[in-house]
Design a protein around this motif. Structure first.
Motif, short mmCIF file in Angstrom:
data_model
loop_
_atom_site.label_atom_id
_atom_site.label_comp_id
_atom_site.label_asym_id
_atom_site.label_seq_id
_atom_site.Cartn_x
_atom_site.Cartn_y
_atom_site.Cartn_z
N LEU A 189 35.87 18.71 38.83
CA LEU A 189 36.31 18.03 40.05
C LEU A 189 35.99 18.91 41.24
N ASP A 190 35.21 18.37 42.17
CA ASP A 190 34.88 19.06 43.42
C ASP A 190 35.69 18.41 44.53
N ILE A 191 36.69 19.11 45.03
CA ILE A 191 37.59 18.56 46.06
C ILE A 191 37.09 18.98 47.44
N GLY A 192 36.87 18.00 48.32
CA GLY A 192 36.30 18.28 49.62
C GLY A 192 34.82 18.58 49.45
N SER A 193 34.12 17.67 48.80
CA SER A 193 32.75 17.92 48.35
C SER A 193 31.71 17.96 49.46
N GLY A 194 32.10 17.55 50.68
CA GLY A 194 31.21 17.73 51.83
C GLY A 194 29.84 17.11 51.66
N THR A 195 28.80 17.93 51.73
CA THR A 195 27.42 17.44 51.65
C THR A 195 27.01 17.09 50.22
N GLY A 196 27.86 17.41 49.26
CA GLY A 196 27.53 17.12 47.87
C GLY A 196 26.68 18.19 47.21
N ARG A 197 26.37 19.24 47.93
CA ARG A 197 25.51 20.30 47.38
C ARG A 197 26.08 20.89 46.09
N ASP A 198 27.37 21.24 46.12
CA ASP A 198 27.97 21.89 44.96
C ASP A 198 28.16 20.91 43.81
#
Length: 206
Positions: A47-56
């Protein structure tokens, strides 16, 4: 009334185009190489929380993980989907401290990634957020949290956060710190302004 961090996303929608370009100039390796020893080595639920640009989220997806990416700012989320159009990333409009939509997925995650988010939460929200995150972790799972320190950009909502407070909060939910390190900002402007980060990795104990 339920806690919300809607106001904490102020500035992100209007600056989405700039931020999408800025963040994508740096790779996952540029930002998080020191974490590699603590990342899942086999296919895991992430789970990526606050994924922003989606890079991670895209990096984890490319490594074969099952990724859910939570991003509350529509402009950022839609931009991330355009930049990283993977059919296997589950993009969700959700945020801390409640993560109501994520909880409805009924998934226990092996690794939760909270990068550049925690400083947007006030003390009460941080306490609620840690509870929410801990409830979503599987046995033996790990949690990454980065803490931003330094001047607050104009038009943003941020709070002072510390490693000590975060470690104390995590300990209430049997999350033991494995990694605790101060790092400089990789953004030239932020570095010049005195911005620095604390990066923390926790593991859920039995």
């Amino acid at each position: 009334m339920k806690n919300t961090i809607t106001s904490s996303t102020e500035g992100y929608a209007s600056e989405a185009s700039f931020l999408l370009e800025q963040y994508e100039n740096f790779s996952f390796e540029d930002s998080h190489a020191a974490l590699f020893d603590y990342l899942p080595q086999q296919s895991s639920k992430i789970l990526d929380i606050g994924s922003g640009t989606g890079r991670d989220a895209a990096w984890f997806d490319e490594k074969g993980h099952d990724v859910v990416a939570a991003e509350p700012t529509k402009e950022m989320r839609e931009g991330a989907i355009r930049l990283h159009p993977s059919p296997t990333i589950n993009w969700v409009d959700d945020s801390l401290p409640d993560l109501e939509k994520i909880k409805k997925l009924d998934i226990q995650f092996d690794f939760i990634f909270v990068s550049a988010v925690w400083m947007h939460l006030d003390k009460e929200q941080r306490e609620a957020a840690m509870h929410s995150v801990a409830d979503l972790l599987s046995k033996g799972a790990r949690l990454f949290v980065s803490l931003r320190h330094g001047p607050v950009p104009k038009g943003r909502r941020m709070f002072a956060v510390s490693a000590e407070e975060t470690i104390d909060l995590a300990s209430r939910y049997k999350l033991e710190p494995l990694y605790n390190k101060r790092t400089e900002s990789i953004l030239t402007g932020n570095k010049a302004a005195g911005v620095w980060w604390t990066k923390l990795v926790f593991e859920l104990q039995a």
